[in-house]
Design a protein around this motif. Structure first.
Motif, mmCIF file in Angstrom:
data_model
loop_
_atom_site.group_PDB
_atom_site.id
_atom_site.type_symbol
_atom_site.label_atom_id
_atom_site.label_comp_id
_atom_site.label_asym_id
_atom_site.label_seq_id
_atom_site.Cartn_x
_atom_site.Cartn_y
_atom_site.Cartn_z
ATOM 1 N N ARG A 637 61.282 44.193 26.034
ATOM 2 C CA ARG A 637 62.250 44.428 24.964
ATOM 3 C C ARG A 637 63.348 43.375 24.938
ATOM 4 N N TYR A 638 63.792 42.921 26.102
ATOM 5 C CA TYR A 638 64.969 42.050 26.119
ATOM 6 C C TYR A 638 64.674 40.625 26.557
ATOM 7 N N GLU A 639 63.472 40.396 27.074
ATOM 8 C CA GLU A 639 63.252 39.067 27.613
ATOM 9 C C GLU A 639 62.165 38.293 26.912
ATOM 10 N N SER A 640 61.414 38.956 26.026
ATOM 11 C CA SER A 640 60.418 38.180 25.278
ATOM 12 C C SER A 640 60.906 38.073 23.847
ATOM 13 N N VAL A 641 61.386 36.873 23.515
ATOM 14 C CA VAL A 641 62.020 36.666 22.223
ATOM 15 C C VAL A 641 61.101 35.813 21.362
ATOM 16 N N GLY A 642 61.110 36.103 20.094
ATOM 17 C CA GLY A 642 60.415 35.224 19.148
ATOM 18 C C GLY A 642 58.974 35.611 18.933
ATOM 19 N N GLU B 220 67.694 34.722 27.433
ATOM 20 C CA GLU B 220 67.214 35.108 26.102
ATOM 21 C C GLU B 220 68.108 36.184 25.495
ATOM 22 N N VAL B 221 68.265 36.100 24.186
ATOM 23 C CA VAL B 221 68.954 37.174 23.465
ATOM 24 C C VAL B 221 67.956 37.753 22.476
ATOM 25 N N SER B 222 67.517 38.988 22.724
ATOM 26 C CA SER B 222 66.456 39.578 21.898
ATOM 27 C C SER B 222 67.050 40.201 20.639
ATOM 28 N N GLY B 269 66.910 37.852 30.362
ATOM 29 C CA GLY B 269 67.345 38.175 29.001
ATOM 30 C C GLY B 269 68.550 39.081 29.100
ATOM 31 N N VAL B 270 69.369 39.069 28.074
ATOM 32 C CA VAL B 270 70.563 39.906 28.117
ATOM 33 C C VAL B 270 70.152 41.363 27.961
#
Lengths: 665, 311
Positions: A637-642, B220-222, B269-270
């Protein structure tokens, strides 16, 4: 983070699972056919299935075209040789099975597997050509579910799904399909006759009515409990002794064999009948028997079956053979008289006896007639003879020779209804009294559950009709010999010890109750589902407000209903997709719910890591799972972006959460 | 040097450790201050005298290897006292600019609310622009440039409290508070803290700080986190308790601070907790409560966090 299990790539194990799924479906859907087709087809299918699985298991290559092409031609030739045809229900399904077996050898890609499962759908449909009984429905329904599940597994890109997910997915798909199925069932234009020609000669092999009757040739009558038809009376059910269901009327006698020749007989219009007495109204659901006659109480004057007519012998005849179960309503009057001018010419044929056959009978008849005061008196003397002399009712009469009536009357004196009817009609004709033999059914059993009258093949009966004083009178000589047959049914009339078992079975209250319950369900199924033909369909439309429903209305209505349904489904899916936008969140919510159920509730502003820390403190034993799940969730949820959350990890997380059972505090 | 989160965390751990030897029991505050610096912001410490505000600034400067200067703000402080002054050089027959105490990598502006607004704004402008302009000539401030200002909340008479618009220039406002009794005892028994300051060794050089500041971009900022940020700011803007909600600048600052905090925690990631940890420090001094609301000043941020569900 490095504690996470590695990603699950589709491997040989998954491929094997997929093939196994497919082979299971193939076996399941072909099973109803395998009981009917030639043994070599069964062996071929099983052999090829085993071969295909071995290929996958041993990682061998697929057979080359050099093997497959000759196999296809050989199989085609074999089907043609076995069935002398490649069309029709039998040969057609055989061909389908053979080709399915060979297609299994071609299943390399997912597309091939999909094709095979499509053939399986067709095979399931073909099973309905053989069996439309109620019990077949759960079987086919299970087959459908199984194929849907297999399709889901086949179309997976990655690993196969665990069984629990497959079940929910399959159920979801089938539930979505249900409304469409209902619309199609009610509104898809019905064709008056089944478009598959039922060319099986299966009916004549069953016990039941025939277009000829030759009692001397039968030494043992087998009894079948299969249902001939069911009747629902609109009002009181007539007593058993009144329930003479008229079938084929035998008018021609060659000294040995009575035969039915009604097809060319003149048609009687109902206006030509004088009717009177009480009448019965009923709805009759006739099982298919492959012949033209319809059953009715005497004498039918109204009937709903459009393409049926009343013959000169007052027999209800359909213009097309009864190839599928049909339902019709009818009204029968007890008294009916034909008032046509040429009646005498018609009657004349009913006096015919072949010369030189059954001489003793002829002599006896002449002697007895001379002693009698009238035709009526003569016939009563004949019945008295059956009643008083030692005639026996049995289902195992001796075979009779060239003059069967002579032998029966003066030597053997043992027989069943056909013997008595035949002898009686012969005696009448010998005294120049017009007579004919009527075959049909007598009695039937009232099912107390739904008040249906069940008439079975074992209720088949034969009796005589004689022309006295310008009217046809029914004379049942069997009643003179064995009155119980008429009043209580066949079982009561039997005296042979051989039938004790049968009687015991039917007398077992529980068993009998079960049979009747099952029959009630079956009858409802027949009445509401299987008999839903063009007539019921137009009734439905008339009730819906259409004046004269035709095919165009039907198609229009179906199109509108389907469009509305699809629109509703689309809307629903869109809505539901929006509401569960993020499956990841749903999974996490499930996890939180499980913990909440065990007594640790997440505050809505509590972050996953802090919640995990608190929960682990409170539930020490579950710490590893809680931490693993939370780690995966945070990562997704918070660390895989894009990118969208990787489906594989999502699946793993789902499984972890599903397996997660927190200890309750 | 710092190309991944793990090595960045190792550095910040060392920094926090070093400062923690001087300032006892204030790990949270030290981490917040570090996060503020990593996020490239300026820090406002509001607390009563004597709790270690100056000491904190000094030890931070020393362990970060930054040049340090302290400006004591008084009511008669002139802007020139801060920025510097141009003096006529007779030898060269021209004016030469003498740099004021502002020209250091870390500037401690002590009791910033005591000075007149004119002097305050000289500082604040420099914070914003990262340069000063004197007599039409621009002077770049040394990089990195960090201002730590302190305020004394107790004596408000004769002070000029910073207006909200100016408070916004500080990324974070934190308090230090009294130490716990065991720690205070340790403090009493121990060496002189100012003396210990000399023993602190820089953990990184001043040139390395920009790399560390750059490293927060690795976190990372999700979308989910941005949802949370927006949910929080929306709450402050819509809820009647607040007269002034959080500005878009505050949202940006929040994210940067949370990123820096996440880096210090070693998160890739945050996470919501990272945001929650910095939220009070970033948001409290920018929120103005409605006088009608019963909420306590300083509790506003906690109220927001408690009320807003994590999406």
């Amino acid at each position: 983070m490095d504690k996470l299990p590695p990603l699950h790539e589709p491997d040989a194990q998954d491929k094997r699972t997929r093939i196994l799924w497919l082979l299971t479906v193939v076996l399941f859907v072909s099973l109803p056919h395998l009981l009917h087709v030639n043994i070599w087809i069964t062996l071929l299918l099983l052999g090829v299935g085993a071969w295909r699985y071995a290929l996958e298991y041993r990682n061998w290559g697929m057979p080359s075209a050099w093997i497959k092409v000759p196999l296809v031609f050989a199989a085609l030739a074999a089907v043609g040789f076995t069935y002398r045809s490649i069309t029709g229900v039998e040969a057609g399904t055989a061909l389908l099975l053979v080709m399915l077996a060979l297609k299994i050898l071609e299943t390399k890609t997912g597309r091939d597997l999909t094709v095979v499962s499509a053939i399986c759908w067709f095979l399931m449909f073909a099973a309905f050509l053989r069996e439309q009984q109620l019990w077949a429905i759960p079987y086919i329904l299970f087959g459908v579910s199984l194929s849907v599940a297999a399709l889901i597994q086949i179309s997976r890109v990655g690993a196969v799904l665990p069984s629990r997910q497959v079940i929910t997915k399959t159920a979801g798909l089938i539930i979505q399909a249900l409304p469409i199925m209902l619309v199609l069932f009610f509104l898809f234009p019905r064709i008056p006759a089944p478009f598959w020609a039922m060319s099986t000669g299966g009916y004549s092999a069953q016990t039941g009515l025939s277009d000829q009757m030759s009692p001397g040739d039968i030494s043992s009558l087998s009894l079948s409990d299969s249902v001939a038809f069911r009747v629902r009376f609109n009002g009181a059910i007539p007593p058993a002794s009144e329930r003479y269901w008229r079938g084929p009327v035998m008018t021609y006698f060659n000294g040995r064999e009575w035969s039915w020749a009604d097809r060319g007989e003149p048609i009687v219009s109902v206006e030509d009948l004088l009717v009177g007495g009480t009448y019965y109204e009923y709805e009759l659901m006739l099982e298919p028997h492959g012949r033209e006659w319809l059953l009715a109480l005497e004498t039918p004057v109204q009937w709903s079956q459009g393409k049926a007519y009343l013959s000169a012998n007052l027999q209800l005849i359909s213009q097309t053979p009864v190839q599928q179960r049909i339902a019709y309503t009818a009204r029968s009057y007890q008294l009916a008289r034909k008032q046509v001018p040429d009646v005498e010419r018609h009657i004349q044929a009913m006096r015919y006896l072949p010369t030189g056959r059954n001489p003793e009978t002829l002599a006896f008849a002449l002697k007895l007639r001379n002693e009698s005061s009238s035709d009526k008196d003569y016939l009563n003397r004949v019945l008295d003879m059956f009643r008083q002399q030692d005639f026996y009712y049995t289902l195992r009469p001796p075979r009779l020779g060239n003059n069967p009536v002579d032998e029966f009357l003066f030597t053997s004196r043992r027989g069943f209804c056909e013997h008595y009817a035949s002898a009686f009609a012969t005696l009448a004709r010998a005294a120049n009294i017009p007579a004919r033999v009527v075959t049909g059914y007598l009695g039937g059993e009232v099912n107390p559950i739904n008040n249906d009258l069940i008439v079975r093949q074992s209720d088949a009966h034969a009796w005589a009709e004689v022309w006295i004083d310008g009217n046809w009178l029914r004379a049942d000589p069997t009643a003179a010999v064995a009155p119980q047959r008429v009043e209580l049914g066949l079982d009561e009339a039997l005296s042979d010890r051989d039938f004790d078992f049968r009687r015991n079975m039917r007398n077992t209250q529980l068993f009998h109750q079960a049979i009747l319950s099952l029959d009630a369900v079956n009858a409802a199924w027949n009445r509401w589902v299987l008999a839903f033909g063009p007539e019921m369909q137009s009734d439905l439309l008339r009730n819906a407000g259409f004046d004269k429903p035709d095919m165009r209305d039907l198609v229009l209505l179906m199109a509108i209903s389907l469009s509305l349904l699809m629109a509703a489904l689309t809307y629903y899916l869109r809505f539901s997709i929006r509401s569960n936008k993020d499956p990841l969140l749903q999974i996490y919510e499930t996890f939180c719910k499980k913990l909440a159920a065990s007594g640790v509730t997440r505050h809505r502003s509590e972050g996953p890591a802090s919640f995990a820390a608190r929960a682990s403190r409170l539930r020490q034993t579950d710490r590893p799972q809680i931490e693993l799940i939370t780690q995966m969730y945070i990562r997704l949820r918070y660390e895989s972006v894009g990118s969208a959350a990787p489906t594989e990890e999502l699946r793993q997380l789902t499984e972890l959460v599903k397996a997660f059972e927190p200890t309750s505090g | 040097m710092v190309t991944d989160i793990a090595s960045a965390k190792a550095v910040t751990d060392k920094l926090a450790n070093e400062v923690g030897q001087i300032i006892l029991g204030k790990e949270q505050e030290i981490q917040l201050a570090l996060a503020c610096i990593l996020a490239g912001g300026h820090l406002l410490i509001e607390d009563v005298p004597g709790v270690g505000k100056t000491l904190m600034a000094r030890s931070l400067a020393r362990s970060l290897g930054l040049s340090f200067s302290r400006i004591q703000f008084t009511s008669d402080l002139m802007p020139a006292d801060v920025i510097g002054v141009s003096i006529y050089q007779q030898n060269d027959n021209r004016f030469v600019f003498h740099k004021g105490p502002l020209f250091a990598q870390m500037v401690l502006a002590d009791e910033v609310n005591r000075a007149a607004p004119k002097s305050q704004s000289a500082l604040l402008e420099a914070m914003e622009e990262q340069q000063v302009t004197v007599d039409g000539e621009s002077w770049e401030l040394p990089q990195p440039f960090v201002v730590i200002a302190t305020q004394n909340p107790a004596h408000q008479i004769g002070t000029y409290p910073l207006p909200e618009s100016q408070l916004d220039r500080f990324l974070m406002q934190i308090g230090l508070g009294y130490p716990s009794e065991p720690l205070e005892r340790k403090l009493l028994r121990g060496d002189d803290r100012r003396g210990m300051l000399k023993t602190l060794r820089p953990q990184i050089s001043g040139d390395e700080l920009p790399a560390l500041q750059h490293a927060i971009k690795l976190v990372e900022v999700s979308e989910a986190l941005l949802d949370y940020v927006q949910a929080l700011t929306r709450y402050t803007r819509e809820h009647p308790d607040f007269e002034l909600g959080l500005s878009p600048r505050a949202s940006i600052d929040l994210i940067n601070a949370a990123r820096a905090w996440a880096l210090i925690q070693g998160h890739a990631g945050v996470q919501p907790e990272d945001l929650q940890s910095v939220f009070a420090a970033v948001a409290d001094h920018r929120l103005r409560l409605n006088s009608a609301s019963g909420a306590m000043p300083g509790q506003a941020a906690m109220q927001v966090l408690a009320e807003v569900a994590i999406p």
